[in-house]
Enzyme design. Structure first.
Site, PDB file in Angstrom:
ATOM      1  N   LEU A 133     128.035   6.011 125.786  1.00  0.00           N
ATOM      2  CA  LEU A 133     128.424   4.822 126.522  1.00  0.00           C
ATOM      3  C   LEU A 133     127.274   3.817 126.519  1.00  0.00           C
ATOM      4  CD1 LEU A 133     130.738   3.655 128.042  1.00  0.00           C
ATOM      5  CD2 LEU A 133     129.840   4.683 130.138  1.00  0.00           C
ATOM      6  N   ASP A 180     133.151  10.895 125.040  1.00  0.00           N
ATOM      7  CA  ASP A 180     131.792  10.348 124.992  1.00  0.00           C
ATOM      8  C   ASP A 180     131.024  10.853 123.780  1.00  0.00           C
ATOM      9  OD1 ASP A 180     129.743   8.746 126.542  1.00  0.00           O
ATOM     10  OD2 ASP A 180     128.669  10.604 126.124  1.00  0.00           O
TER      11      ASP A 180
END
Lengths: 431, 523
Positions: B413, B277
């Site tokens: 994200l 991430d």
């Protein structure tokens, strides 16, 4: 704490004029701001004025600490910080000042009025800012007018900075011409309060009313014989004196705090101009009722509670009068940095006999007295509030009483709530 | 004279107050005019201290200048000694009292008090807050530190530097104390935070010193090295790498093996930085400004531990300017050394970073420019004293830094989803966990403002003619296309396109120009 020799070098009890009430005069450590702090609200009030403090890093640090977030909104104040070169004579302080001012004005062409504000260091090195202001004014006329006053801590305490600033404007006020205002309201008020008063005066038939200071530097009201001045703030000794020299006559009145104070303040002006009492009643009945209703909401919390006021803004006596007469609070001690007997005569006559009055300060001894009395609410400056809270005393920051709109009928409830909130909060918290 | 709208550091006596307020059993008598007591509120309001600073101000007024300010000072000293019964007195002058030359040190010493008096001379017209703190600590240590009768066998150190009103000093101290204790090293004295003059006398009983904040502890550490032969750590343990270097340095000074201490089960930051991430963090352009210690540490973390690109850095700490300049070379940038925030603002505006790390002033600069920001340095704001434990130093400090720097940025994200659904009307304006519309100020300006219009002219699309030699003008189609770009990069796209158009002499920006610019100017 009893028996500790205090630092007071001059403690004397004095009786005030015809009022026989004794006043404790103290000299010792004063936990108060200096007059520079007035810049924080004055620069918001006069919207095209710039305040340039000629001082030290301490002055700059004080103002940014007092102004808080306001500092980030393109502030119209700055400090010309005196440095070693200025002191050693390596740089001519006047040349330096001219350089700083021209840089400032070129960056802020919107500035119409520039105040050079004297500080402790500039006073001690005897930098003559009034001459500098004359010189710069000549150079920059007609675009910018330059004036000077001192906000130094050695000469002014907190709100006296506003007094000094307004006093510097008095000689600039035009001479009364036909059609000029009859009534001059003196002292910075929040714009919203000023507008309310203007409407009320209008309904009362007083249309020729001017407010001082004005919102724009170019709108200075006229003054002369025949001008009636109504003080909106209790800390304007020098300004009032200079206005009187120019012929204005002061209308004796208490200050427009609370329903009662506002009514008496308006009534004093109306009496001066022969407004009938029927009209006065008709115009003020509704707002008075509104103010009483709003105040009544806070009264249950405050009724019978004791209160101690540390010296801060010179608003302490009118505030004490308000909380005592309209909220039922029990006054213990009211401290004020300076007690102007003449301007406060009406206020003093409204105070109960039991209250102790003190002028000046020896903060350690005053804290001793406060701790002894353990008031239900202590009104004090930011340096004392949290330490007193930590000792279990409920406090109200006094600075909020100056920075918030509190005058007039429609703020009376807000003013009452400022005193109630610390107690309400304490009652709510379960931590 | 220096025109100053805002100052990063207070005057030097504020530094002395930070030391005195941090300590126990010390009282500071400050010769100062009425009004200088404002400084109390820094401690009682910003830091929410429950006690007033242990400072007595003489608060002289004009009438005292005519009389005898020296007597007033002596009276204040006498009263403070009587009332507060400190172990020692610190005396000095603020800027105005410096000018009247009453010599507080000489006066206090002449009074025959039965307690030590330490005088600090802090030239208010030359020096600033951190220098004042450093000088005060040095003078106190010089006065009280003694060569010990014997040094206890168990390895111990002193921790030097934490003060009142310091950026996370309270929590850094707890973290580093824990780290040292975990290494089997006891902490002899912490100074100035929590130390009394009697504690300073015991400084010599430690084997070495840990210097947390060189701005404040530098001269003291050098003195203790020279006088008592105590070596001092040099590495400031902010960030994973620096914390490990610090542990190695401590281990060397203590004569133990660093190996077992270089790992912490609680150090989550390195894994978080490596997790997928975090890919989107790669090359984020970061601008750093603050005190020297925190700026140097932040630059290393930004580049090595988060994969950011340092596009600019600077400091208001003139005394440490050389160190900052040296560090900046590592990132290929030139350090900005200034105490004028307008210089910083200009640089941030010019560099267009994606993240600003700074002090409360940089927070406002960043807010104005619509750039996310995280706090790394004094000057202190009430928000910089969080209720929770939030150190900057040690392993937990690295975790705190990861969170506080990354959270202002769009989550990875989330950013990808926004890219995918950017045509969706629900996503069109500021759809973010951040909540606030961080629209860059420039981008929010109507196009019309980019054209110098005569005063009073009614501006509408019809008058949007390109001015020869003036800034380029957007066509309606290009403006519409620009609107399709996610808001958080829109401002940058606008600026890059305009810059590109200006450089190429393009007066009207078309869709073509927009994508040309994206191809050529984009990173």
């Amino acid at each position: 704490m009893d028996g500790l020799p205090g630092r007071t070098v001059d403690t004397s009890i004095d009786a005030i004029g015809c009022d026989a009430r004794p006043v404790l005069r103290e000299r010792g450590q004063r936990e108060v701001f200096c007059g520079l702090t007035g810049i924080v609200w004055l620069h918001r009030k006069i919207q095209d004025a710039f305040f340039l403090v000629v001082g030290s890093r301490t002055c700059a640090h004080l103002i940014q600490s007092a102004a808080g977030v306001m500092i980030f909104a393109e502030p119209r104040f700055a400090t010309a910080i005196i440095d070693e070169r200025d002191l050693a004579g390596l740089a001519d302080a006047n040349d330096e000042l001219d350089r700083v001012v021209s840089r400032l004005i070129s960056r802020r062409p919107d500035i119409k009025l520039l105040f050079l504000v004297g500080s402790c260091p500039s006073e001690v090195i005897k930098l003559d800012l009034s001459r500098a202001a004359l010189r710069l004014s000549r150079q920059m006329a007609p675009a910018v007018r330059v004036l000077s006053y001192s906000g130094s801590g050695i000469e002014t305490t907190f709100t006296q900075g506003e007094d000094a600033c307004l006093a510097s404007l008095v000689p600039e006020m035009p001479v009364v011409a036909d059609g000029a205002a009859d009534l001059l309201v003196v002292g910075a008020l929040a714009d919203v309060v000023e507008d309310q008063f203007r409407r009320l005066f209008g309904e009362l038939g007083l249309d020729r009313v001017a407010f001082f200071p004005p919102r724009k530097a170019g709108d200075l009201p006229a003054v002369g014989p025949g001008t009636r001045m109504l003080l909106a703030q209790p800390f304007l000794a020098e300004t009032a004196r200079l206005l009187e020299e120019r012929g204005a006559v002061r209308v004796a009145a208490p200050f427009p705090l609370g329903e009662e104070g506002t009514t008496a303040w308006l009534r004093a002006a109306c009496a001066e101009f022969g407004v009938s009492s029927a009209r006065f009643e008709a115009v003020t009945a509704a707002p008075r009722e509104r103010a009483r209703t709003a105040i009544a909401r806070s009264r249950p919390v405050l009724d019978g509670k004791s209160i101690f006021l540390f010296p801060d803004s010179q608003l302490e006596i009118p505030l004490g009068r308000f909380v005592s007469r309209e909220l039922g609070m029990r006054l213990t001690e009211i401290g004020t940095p300076y007690l102007h007997r003449g301007h406060l005569a009406e206020e003093l006559s409204w105070l109960p006999e039991s209250v102790a009055l003190s002028e000046g300060q020896d903060v350690e001894r005053q804290l001793d007295r406060c701790r002894d009395m353990r008031p239900d609410l202590t009104v004090c400056g930011l340096g004392l509030a949290n330490p007193l809270e930590a000792e279990g005393l409920a406090t109200k920051w006094s600075i909020e009483l100056l920075f918030s709109p509190i005058q007039g009928y429609d703020q009376a409830g807000d003013l009452a709530e400022l005193f109630a909130r610390p107690l309400v909060r304490r009652a709510k918290l379960r931590v | 004279m220096q025109l100053t709208l805002w100052t990063y550091e207070g005057p030097p006596h504020i530094g002395a107050m930070r030391v005195a307020t941090a300590m126990e059993g010390l009282h500071y008598v400050l010769h100062a005019p009425q009004g200088d007591t404002y400084a109390d509120l820094l401690f009682t309001m910003i830091e929410r201290r429950q006690k007033r600073p242990p400072v007595t101000y003489t608060t002289f007024q004009a009438r005292d200048l005519g009389a005898d300010t020296a007597d007033l000072f002596k009276q204040s000293v006498r009263d403070a000694a009587e009332r507060f019964k400190p172990q020692a007195l610190l005396v000095g002058a603020s800027c105005t009292a410096e000018l009247i030359q009453d010599d507080p040190g000489g006066l206090a010493r002449s009074m025959g008090l039965d307690l030590p008096v330490v005088a600090v001379e802090l030239p208010a017209y030359q020096k600033k807050e951190n220098w004042g703190a450093a000088e005060t600590l040095y003078r106190l240590v010089r006065e009280f530190a003694r060569r010990p009768e014997h040094v206890p066998a168990r390895t111990s150190c002193n921790i030097l530097g934490p003060t009142a009103l310091g950026f996370r000093h309270r929590d850094d101290l707890r973290e580093i104390t824990g780290l040292l204790t975990g290494m089997g090293i006891s902490v002899n004295v912490v100074a100035p935070l929590g130390a009394s003059p009697a504690d300073l006398a015991r400084l010599g009983e430690a084997h070495f010193n840990v210097m947390l904040y060189p701005e404040i502890a530098g001269p003291t550490a050098a003195f203790l090295d020279k006088q008592l032969g105590q070596k001092s750590t040099r590495t400031v343990p902010i960030g994973m790498g620096a914390t490990c270097d610090f542990i190695a340095e401590v281990a060397e000074l203590a004569g133990i093996d660093a190996g077992p201490h270089l790992d912490s089960a609680h150090a989550h930051a390195p894994w978080y930085a490596r997790s997928v991430d975090s890919n989107y963090l790669t090359g984020k352009r970061v601008y750093i400004f603050g005190d020297a210690t925190h700026v140097i540490a932040a630059a290393r973390i930004a580049q090595d531990e988060l994969g950011f690109t340092v596009v600019g850095m600077g400091s208001y700490s003139r005394e440490q300017a050389r160190d900052v300049r040296e560090a900046a070379k590592r990132y290929g940038v030139e350090a900005l050394i200034t105490d004028d925030y307008l210089d910083v603002e200009d640089q941030v505006a010019a560099l267009q970073p994606e993240l600003v790390l700074g002090s409360q002033m940089e927070r406002h600069i960043a807010k104005r420019l619509g750039v996310p920001c995280a706090m790394i340095s004094a000057p202190m704001h009430v928000q910089d004293f969080p209720a929770r434990y939030a150190p900057q130093m040690g392993f937990e400090g690295a975790n705190v830094i990861f969170d506080s720097w990354v959270h202002p940025l769009m989550m990875g994200l989330e950013e990808h989803l926004l890219q995918m659904f950017r045509e969706d009307s629900e996503f069109s304006e500021a759809p973010s966990h951040l909540g606030h519309a961080a629209a860059p100020v420039r981008a929010a300006e109507p196009v019309a403002e980019l054209v110098a219009a005569p005063e009073g002219a009614v501006l509408d699309v019809a008058v949007l003619e390109a001015v020869p030699g003036g800034p380029p003008v957007w066509t309606a189609e290009a403006e519409k296309e620009l609107g399709k770009i996610p808001f958080f990069v829109r401002g940058k796209a606008r600026r890059n396109t305009e810059k590109y158009a200006s450089e190429c002499g393009i007066a009207r920006i078309s869709i073509e120009t927009l994508y040309e610019a994206k191809a050529k100017v984009g990173r």
